[in-house]
Motif scaffolding. Structure first.
Motif, PDB file in Angstrom:
ATOM      1  N   GLY B 145       0.812  -1.221   0.000  1.00 47.47           N
ATOM      2  CA  GLY B 145       0.000   0.000   0.000  1.00 47.47           C
ATOM      3  C   GLY B 145       0.841   1.264   0.000  1.00 47.47           C
ATOM      4  N   VAL B 146       1.915   1.242   0.777  1.00 46.96           N
ATOM      5  CA  VAL B 146       2.832   2.397   0.769  1.00 46.96           C
ATOM      6  C   VAL B 146       3.375   2.596  -0.645  1.00 46.96           C
ATOM      7  CG1 VAL B 146       5.066   3.251   1.594  1.00 46.96           C
ATOM      8  CG2 VAL B 146       3.482   2.191   3.213  1.00 46.96           C
ATOM      9  N   ALA B 147       3.765   1.494  -1.276  1.00 48.41           N
ATOM     10  CA  ALA B 147       4.317   1.573  -2.630  1.00 48.41           C
ATOM     11  C   ALA B 147       3.252   1.970  -3.647  1.00 48.41           C
ATOM     12  CB  ALA B 147       4.934   0.227  -3.012  1.00 48.41           C
ATOM     13  N   LEU B 148       2.017   1.540  -3.422  1.00 52.14           N
ATOM     14  CA  LEU B 148       0.929   1.963  -4.302  1.00 52.14           C
ATOM     15  C   LEU B 148       0.791   3.483  -4.264  1.00 52.14           C
ATOM     16  CD1 LEU B 148      -1.577   1.369  -6.102  1.00 52.14           C
ATOM     17  CD2 LEU B 148      -2.912   1.243  -3.985  1.00 52.14           C
ATOM     18  N   ALA B 149       0.845   4.054  -3.059  1.00 54.42           N
ATOM     19  CA  ALA B 149       0.736   5.512  -2.923  1.00 54.42           C
ATOM     20  C   ALA B 149       1.881   6.205  -3.661  1.00 54.42           C
ATOM     21  CB  ALA B 149       0.730   5.897  -1.443  1.00 54.42           C
TER      22      ALA B 149
END
Lengths: 327, 345
Positions: B145-149
């Motif tokens: 999720g961090v990487a998606l952001a």
């Protein structure tokens, strides 16, 4: 002001929040091309693109876990669980992670994220498309739980949820999606989380409900009026944090309270509401607090006879309210 | 049998770190952080056994895998989602010995959790260390999720997700790798395979020899690396970081390593593994091995070693003294930060 359905109000709420804030995005199963199985996000994929409206793999823990990570890194995700019944695989991420991030870091981290989930019965959804989950999640400190029953509240509370700094479980009663219509204010119309709303003033007794049962209680109140009984209808709107002041106020005003929900009975929201009244309005009571709820069976069966036997309805509310009025 | 020197030379000679783009100072810095992680941990055990603190969970034996991989990231720019053994990772990302001792003694000032979590549950928004709980593998989805952001905002930050091979049995591990693979997210999955999930050996956790093989099922490369060879860990992670920054997606790195201690201060590892096995692995201590390389490269001289030892000891002493005397939370602290905006009941 315009007449809208609950589903239209939710779609508009998401659309307006996404237009207002580029960090808001939607992730869930079938929310993109399909527009959601209930069409809650119809048109948003085309308007905002595949990285604002993300079709997730069929994995609920993934939907919530990824949303948590995105919220850590500056985004405001709206995670859609297709049916509340399918939230169980994500419970570890919701309870052990999302609800604890702020507490376990003493406020260093917080998660501005919304988890939307269609809930409730009356749609021939059977055991796995009809469940009520508000008591289960209402028990979890660190989560906020809202359950609007009207289009205006659905839109206004969704906006509040998106802007909230903490995780909000946003419960949309699927039977109300197209059944319940109402005026929705133009403009922002944010409805604050944690505030109940008197949907009908009355003096003889109080009906306390939320979700679809709000509509049923309003219909029952109309019939009670024909019998000369003045029923006040309090819409909780938010399950957690619950509006204690509003509950106590209506109990003190009428002295007779009936709490209605379709969730199962044991340790349900009615039990909490009754405890609040006992603690804070005991002296004002003219009758034992009553509750009308779903029965303590695992979930709502598919067969229509069994489904109807499970669901509280207007006739049952009416009968229970008359019993209370006559006490 | 090859001597240590021959081993070192076979792997790139005495300037191996330079060929990887690391200066002598950087090579020594890696060594010092490994030493610091070990020293803090050893002190925690000492204090625990004296009955002055209730719990310790260790990094010992895994410092090479931790610091070697973390050293290929940019602290403050990139993100890490560590697991509970990753003292080496979070020290590289800017946590201090004092921070760790404050957590160990569960003091109010503990920057990880204000004394709310057990030691090893790292977290700092400022340092880009994602807070972790005790259920395993959940952090892998958070990393995705961090990487998606980062991808949504078109930023080039890389997120490294750390886990033991035990966590690889969880559904969240599969879901995270699947999602990261689909979207070619800038995630590096670092598995510190120490051979045991508490007592259960790898052979009862998976039917394959190399966890890295699973990467093929998610559409990205999987790499096996000697987790006790810190420079090898650095090298494969650097390649994974470059790949991620180019937008080519995740890499699964499986660092084969070993934990020297029981699972935690409440575990008795004699019930499930032989002392001989532990002794064999202690011979492969990543710190000793790296020290040998640095000495043979001529950059870890006796005076430099003494300086490092003095600095490490001083930090651990100072941190212990400070943290043990630091105030506990008050009973009122129990009720704060249930929500960001005050307490809602």
């Amino acid at each position: 002001m315009a007449q809208k359905t609950v589903i239209e109000a939710i779609r508009e709420g998401m659309d307006e929040e996404m237009a207002r804030d580029p960090s808001v995005f939607l992730i869930g199963e079938d929310v993109g091309q399909r527009g959601g199985v209930f069409l809650a996000s119809d048109g948003l994929y085309k308007k905002y693109g595949e990285y604002r409206v993300i079709d997730s793999p069929l994995a609920e823990s993934c939907v919530v876990g990824v949303a948590i990570g995105a919220a850590v890194n500056g985004m405001r995700p709206i995670a859609e669980i297709q049916f509340a019944d399918f939230i169980a695989p994500a419970m570890n991420q919701i309870i052990e992670e999302a609800a604890r991030f702020c507490y376990r870091t003493a406020g260093d981290f917080n998660l501005p994220m919304v988890i939307r989930a269609p809930w409730g019965g009356g749609v021939h959804g059977a055991l796995y498309h009809s469940q009520s989950i508000e008591a289960t999640f209402g028990h979890i400190p660190g989560l906020k739980v809202v359950a609007p029953g009207t289009p205006a509240d659905a839109k206004g509370l969704l906006k509040a949820a998106v802007r909230d700094p903490d995780p909000v479980l946003f419960l949309e009663h699927k039977r109300t999606y197209r059944l319940v219509k109402g005026e929705v204010p133009d403009g922002d119309g944010v409805v604050p989380i944690g505030k109940a709303d008197i949907k009908r003033e009355g003096t003889d007794l109080s009906l306390i409900a939320y979700g679809l049962m709000l509509t049923y209680c309003l219909q029952a109140a109309e019939k009670l009026a024909a019998d000369g009984i003045s029923a006040e209808v309090l819409d909780l709107r938010t399950i957690k944090p619950i509006d204690q002041d509003a509950i106590v106020a209506t109990a003190k005003k009428t002295g007779k309270v009936l709490v209605v929900h379709e969730d199962t009975r044991f340790a349900g929201i009615a039990a909490e509401v009754m405890a609040i009244i006992m603690e804070h309005a005991f002296d004002a009571l003219d009758a034992p607090i009553m509750r009308l709820t779903g029965p303590d069976v695992p979930a709502m069966p598919f067969n229509h006879v069994l489904e109807e036997a499970f669901m509280p309805n207007v006739d049952r509310i009416l009968a229970k309210a008359k019993e209370l009025a006559a006490y | 049998m090859a001597t240590k020197t021959q081993e070192v030379e076979a792997k790139g000679g005495q300037s191996r770190h330079r060929s990887l783009g690391l200066s002598d100072d950087q090579a020594l810095r890696i060594y010092e952080v490994m030493r610091l992680a070990r020293a803090i941990d050893e002190r925690m055990w000492l204090i625990n056994r004296q009955g002055r603190a209730p719990f310790v969970i260790s990094c010992q034996g895994q410092e090479g895998a931790q610091v070697g991989t973390a050293a290929a990231l940019r602290p403050g720019h990139d993100w890490v989602a560590p697991y509970y053994r990753d003292a080496g990772v979070i020290l590289w990302f800017g946590m201090t010995a004092r921070d760790q001792m404050l957590s160990f003694f569960a003091r109010r000032e503990d920057p990880n959790s204000a004394g709310r979590q057990m030691p090893g549950h790292f977290g700092s928004r400022r340092l880009h260390i994602v807070t972790g709980g005790s259920p395993v593998a959940t952090q892998l989805l958070h990393a995705a999720g961090v990487a998606l952001a980062s991808k949504q905002r078109k930023e080039d930050a890389v997120t490294a997700a750390y886990f033991g091979e035990g966590a690889a049995s969880q559904g969240d591990c599969h879901e995270a790798m699947n999602f990261a693979g689909i979207h070619k997210l800038a995630v590096i999955f670092v598995c510190e395979n120490n051979g045991y999930a508490i007592s259960v050996p790898q052979s009862r956790q998976m039917a394959i020899q190399n966890l890295a093989d699973r990467a093929a099922g998610y559409g990205f490369p999987g790499v096996v690396v000697d987790g006790n060879d810190v420079l090898a860990c650095y090298e494969v992670t650097r390649q994974a970081v470059e790949r991620a920054r180019r937008g080519e997606g995740p890499t699964l790195i499986e660092a084969k390593t070993y934990r020297f201690t029981p699972h935690s201060s409440d575990d008795d590892d004699k019930r499930y593994r032989q002392a001989e096995e532990v002794a064999i692995w202690r011979q492969k201590d990543p710190i000793q091995r790296y020290a040998t390389y640095l000495r043979e490269s001529g950059i870890l001289t006796d005076p430099v070693e003494r300086e490092i030892t003095e600095r490490v000891d001083q930090q651990v002493d100072e941190a212990t003294e400070y943290a043990e005397q630091a105030p506990d939370p008050t009973p009122d602290d129990l009720m704060t930060f249930v929500y960001k905006q005050g307490t809602v009941s």
